[in-house]
Design a protein around this motif. Structure first.
Motif, PDB file in Angstrom:
ATOM      1  N   HIS A  24       0.809  -1.220   0.000  1.00 43.16           N
ATOM      2  CA  HIS A  24       0.000   0.000   0.000  1.00 43.16           C
ATOM      3  C   HIS A  24       0.844   1.272   0.000  1.00 43.16           C
TER       4      HIS A  24
ATOM      5  N   ALA B  70      -5.052  -2.478  13.547  1.00 46.75           N
ATOM      6  CA  ALA B  70      -5.938  -2.234  12.403  1.00 46.75           C
ATOM      7  C   ALA B  70      -5.189  -2.379  11.075  1.00 46.75           C
ATOM      8  N   LEU B  71      -3.962  -1.888  11.023  1.00 44.04           N
ATOM      9  CA  LEU B  71      -3.201  -1.938   9.782  1.00 44.04           C
ATOM     10  C   LEU B  71      -2.765  -3.354   9.420  1.00 44.04           C
TER      11      LEU B  71
ATOM     12  N   HIS C  31      -4.326  -5.418   6.706  1.00 47.38           N
ATOM     13  CA  HIS C  31      -4.125  -5.046   5.308  1.00 47.38           C
ATOM     14  C   HIS C  31      -2.701  -5.308   4.826  1.00 47.38           C
TER      15      HIS C  31
ATOM     16  N   TYR D 178      -7.622   8.412  11.599  1.00 51.34           N
ATOM     17  CA  TYR D 178      -7.346   7.119  10.980  1.00 51.34           C
ATOM     18  C   TYR D 178      -8.176   6.938   9.706  1.00 51.34           C
ATOM     19  N   ASP D 179      -9.414   7.370   9.742  1.00 48.69           N
ATOM     20  CA  ASP D 179     -10.265   7.295   8.554  1.00 48.69           C
ATOM     21  C   ASP D 179      -9.636   8.063   7.392  1.00 48.69           C
TER      22      ASP D 179
ATOM     23  N   CYS E  34      -6.620   6.108   6.027  1.00 50.05           N
ATOM     24  CA  CYS E  34      -7.052   4.958   5.223  1.00 50.05           C
ATOM     25  C   CYS E  34      -7.481   5.394   3.828  1.00 50.05           C
TER      26      CYS E  34
ATOM     27  N   ILE F  89      -7.119   1.888   1.699  1.00 54.91           N
ATOM     28  CA  ILE F  89      -7.600   0.695   2.393  1.00 54.91           C
ATOM     29  C   ILE F  89      -8.906   1.024   3.106  1.00 54.91           C
TER      30      ILE F  89
ATOM     31  N   THR G 235     -11.334   1.495   6.105  1.00 58.34           N
ATOM     32  CA  THR G 235     -11.159   1.833   7.514  1.00 58.34           C
ATOM     33  C   THR G 235     -11.979   0.881   8.388  1.00 58.34           C
TER      34      THR G 235
END
Length: 206
Positions: free
Chosen positions: A7, A25-26, A29, A154-155, A158, A163, A165
């Motif tokens: 990414h 969270a990451l 992905h 964070y949103d 992303c 990616i 969220t």
């Protein structure tokens, strides 16, 4: 730190800024060639011996830059999260005395002692700007999110790296009162002096 070739991003994990929630969270992905260095909850090292020997995951962009191709470093989306330095200092003081309970007993005494004897070799104590600026204090990060609006930040990140969220988990949190309840004027002045560049660069105030 997470470096994602899939990414095309570099996440610089500044201590005491909710980094474990972001990492978690990451990871959903990350591709098989993506790499991470972390030392709490999960233990992973970058495939770069000099950096792996550091032993923790709070690497700076300046540290990792020489080991990446210039085009890669320049083109990858580099981001981090920051936190009000006054709040972060309270969190640090509570964290380093968690085994003795000193902060719960007399928080101001702990804060005064740490200001009088700053542990400059402790990565959790380092100023936040040092993780995302070069030696001339130029900002290297493309985006700096804020703990105070963490989900929103964070949103946005992303969306920029392409990616999906997701709601961030609460990881490694503690319960304390509002940080302003722990301060008197000498402590305000001491922290303002200690983290003056953070306050200026990231636009925070008491």
């Amino acid at each position: 730190m997470i470096i994602s070739g899939l990414h095309k991003f570099i996440f610089a994990a500044i201590p005491k800024t909710g980094t474990h929630a972001v990492r978690r969270a990451l990871r959903a992905h990350m591709g098989p060639q993506d790499v991470e260095q972390v030392g709490l909850f999960v233990h992973r090292q970058l495939p770069i011996p000099d950096l792996a020997r550091v032993g923790h995951g709070h690497l700076t962009l300046t540290q990792v830059r020489p080991y990446l191709k210039p085009a890669m470093f320049d083109s990858f989306f580099k981001f981090a999260f920051v936190r009000n330095p006054f709040d972060r200092f309270v969190s640090y003081c509570a964290f380093v005395t968690r085994d003795t309970g000193e902060f719960a007993g007399d928080p101001k005494a702990v804060m005064r002692d740490i200001l009088a004897n700053p542990p400059s070799d402790h990565v959790l104590f380092h100023a936040q700007h040092s993780f995302v600026t070069d030696t001339s204090s130029k900002l290297l990060a493309d985006h700096v999110g804020r703990v105070e609006t963490m989900q929103e930040s964070y949103d946005e990140i992303c969306a920029k790296i392409g990616i999906a969220t997701a709601p961030l988990d609460k990881v490694n949190t503690s319960s304390r009162r509002d940080y302003r309840e722990y301060y008197d004027q000498p402590l305000i002045d001491g922290v303002a002096k200690l983290y003056a560049r953070d306050l200026e660069l990231f636009g925070y105030e008491y």
